[in-house]
Design an enzyme around this catalytic site. Structure first.
Site, mmCIF file in Angstrom:
data_model
loop_
_atom_site.group_PDB
_atom_site.id
_atom_site.type_symbol
_atom_site.label_atom_id
_atom_site.label_comp_id
_atom_site.label_asym_id
_atom_site.label_seq_id
_atom_site.Cartn_x
_atom_site.Cartn_y
_atom_site.Cartn_z
ATOM 1 N N GLU A 284 0.807 -1.219 0.000
ATOM 2 C CA GLU A 284 0.000 0.000 0.000
ATOM 3 C C GLU A 284 0.841 1.270 0.000
ATOM 4 O O GLU A 284 0.407 2.306 -0.504
ATOM 5 C CB GLU A 284 -0.944 0.022 1.212
ATOM 6 N N HIS A 314 11.569 -26.024 0.892
ATOM 7 C CA HIS A 314 11.089 -27.235 0.224
ATOM 8 C C HIS A 314 9.932 -26.932 -0.722
ATOM 9 O O HIS A 314 9.236 -27.842 -1.171
ATOM 10 C CB HIS A 314 10.680 -28.276 1.264
ATOM 11 N N LYS A 432 -13.820 -0.660 -3.325
ATOM 12 C CA LYS A 432 -14.843 -0.328 -2.337
ATOM 13 C C LYS A 432 -16.017 0.394 -3.001
ATOM 14 O O LYS A 432 -17.188 0.106 -2.726
ATOM 15 C CB LYS A 432 -14.252 0.540 -1.224
#
Length: 444
Positions: A284, A314, A432
């Site tokens: 951000e 791994h 939003k």
């Protein structure tokens, strides 16, 4: 006197002279940061003053004391409203905290997922049937976050149906005067204010993190002490002794040279949420379409990734060591003494196992992890993969507070070097707006 985490840059791929060149551009930002340290909460950089705020410390301590003896706390928030709390809690108390039976349990409700909410309600129902007390802490700066509002409404309705004193056990942390704050006042909930200039991703040292962490037994005063001591180090004008400025310069150098992935490789599973918190902080803060003056489209940013040692050796080591040289890695380790001090565990001595993996019988797990890290660092060096190393002297509150403070100031310095605003997040608002538009169109 407690020692701050150490930063080692020998194998960073950046020479001392190159580091100095990048650091010259930070002289003015260090001056601005020092000014912010004297200006309370009037400056975008004001989160650096949170470790010294006695008013917030007192308010959160008083409320946590009032809720002493509760059995569980649910933090309802998303992004900066819960990632910092989770990072500190898991680092200090461990990922298995809820299963150890020591202190209040803590749960986090962020995204709007049916299965996750059903499971959480099932757990909370069991606690209430057993006569346990639950606190719901809603956290939202704006007071208008879709996910937080939905989950908070569901959980407070549950509490009000099962607890006659529910209102005493509901806490709202928000900007004073926000819609969320006003709702809390109307309903008689406890309220804790977030300073308006403190952004969510920089808010862990505010009431956002302080209240829930105090409520579950974390020594927040030591967390703040670590942050305060690190702030002092990161305001220093000598960049060679300023860890946040050094890290910003390293990241800037590698970004300019085509390494646009920043991998935080944490050699302790309990630190994974520190990595997730940092991922938001970097994503951000510097992932910006426009420069800080909004005059030039820059499409700036490094992609932050999180790796866990030794687990991801791994799963990802083949890519990291054999793939493209497009990453700058930060290794984070605990020194062996602190690991042993936390309770050493050793491999039993059984000769039949010696044939499977030699030289591990009777060895402490901390010794094995240390050997693995040293093996990894040597492999990175031989393969020409640049890295720096952050060494923690344990994972107590002081160390974690210092670590988080270093990274927050580092990101402010990096924003200056890249010429972007590290305090806003305009692109986040896009989803939003569209979400609320869709909900409005489909509401019946």
């Amino acid at each position: 006197m407690a020692k701050l985490p150490t930063l080692e840059t020998t194998h960073s791929g950046v020479s001392v002279s190159q580091l100095r060149e990048h650091s010259k551009a930070l002289i003015s930002e260090i001056a601005d940061m020092r000014d912010a340290a004297e200006e309370g909460y009037s400056n975008d950089r004001c989160s650096i003053n949170l470790p010294y705020d006695k008013k917030i410390a007192k308010e959160t301590a008083v409320l946590a004391k009032r809720h002493k003896g509760v059995d569980a706390i649910v933090v309802v928030g998303i992004g900066g409203s819960n990632l910092g709390t989770m990072a500190v809690q898991e680092a200090v108390l461990g990922k298995y905290h809820n299963m150890t039976g020591t202190g209040p349990k803590i749960f986090y409700s962020d995204t709007v997922d049916t299965y996750a909410m059903k499971d959480l309600l099932r757990i909370l129902t069991g606690l209430r049937k057993a006569g346990k007390t639950i606190v719901v802490n809603g956290v939202s700066k704006s007071g208008g976050t879709t996910e937080t509002t939905a989950n908070f409404e569901i959980l407070t309705e549950f509490l009000r149906k099962t607890d006659r004193r529910a209102d005493e056990h509901i806490v709202v942390t928000s900007d004073e005067g926000s819609p969320f704050w006003k709702l809390a006042e109307k309903r008689g909930y406890h309220t804790l204010a977030i300073p308006k200039k403190v952004g969510g991703r920089y808010s862990v040292m505010s009431a956002v993190g302080q209240y829930p962490l105090r409520a579950i037994g974390v020594d927040v005063d030591q967390l703040l002490k670590g942050a305060a001591d690190m702030r002092k180090a990161c305001l220093g004008g000598d960049v060679a002794k300023n860890p946040a400025a050094q890290r910003a310069a390293l990241l800037h150098h590698h970004y300019l040279h085509g390494k646009n992935i920043a991998d935080m490789f944490l050699f302790c599973p309990d630190l994974e949420s520190v990595g997730r918190w940092y991922r938001q902080l970097m994503g951000e803060s510097i992932g910006k379409e426009w420069d800080s003056r909004h005059k030039m489209r820059v499409s700036c940013g490094m992609t932050p990734t999180v790796s866990i040692g030794s687990t991801d050796l791994h799963s990802m080591a083949q890519l990291y060591l054999g793939g493209p040289v497009d990453k700058f890695t930060t290794f984070v380790t605990l020194d062996e003494k602190s690991s042993v001090g936390a309770g050493g565990v050793s491999v039993p001595r059984d000769k039949e196992y010696e044939a499977l993996v030699p030289h591990i019988q009777g060895r402490k797990l901390s010794e094995l992890m240390d050997a693995i890290y040293r093996g990894v660092s040597i492999a990175y060096e031989k393969n020409g993969r640049p890295y720096c190393h952050v060494g923690l002297h344990g994972k107590d509150e002081y160390q974690i507070g210092a670590l988080l403070q270093m990274h927050m100031m580092e990101m402010m310095y990096l924003g200056r070097l890249l010429g972007v605003n590290p305090f806003d997040q305009p692109a986040v608002e896009a989803y939003k707006v569209e979400t609320k538009r869709i909900l409005e169109k489909t509401f019946h």
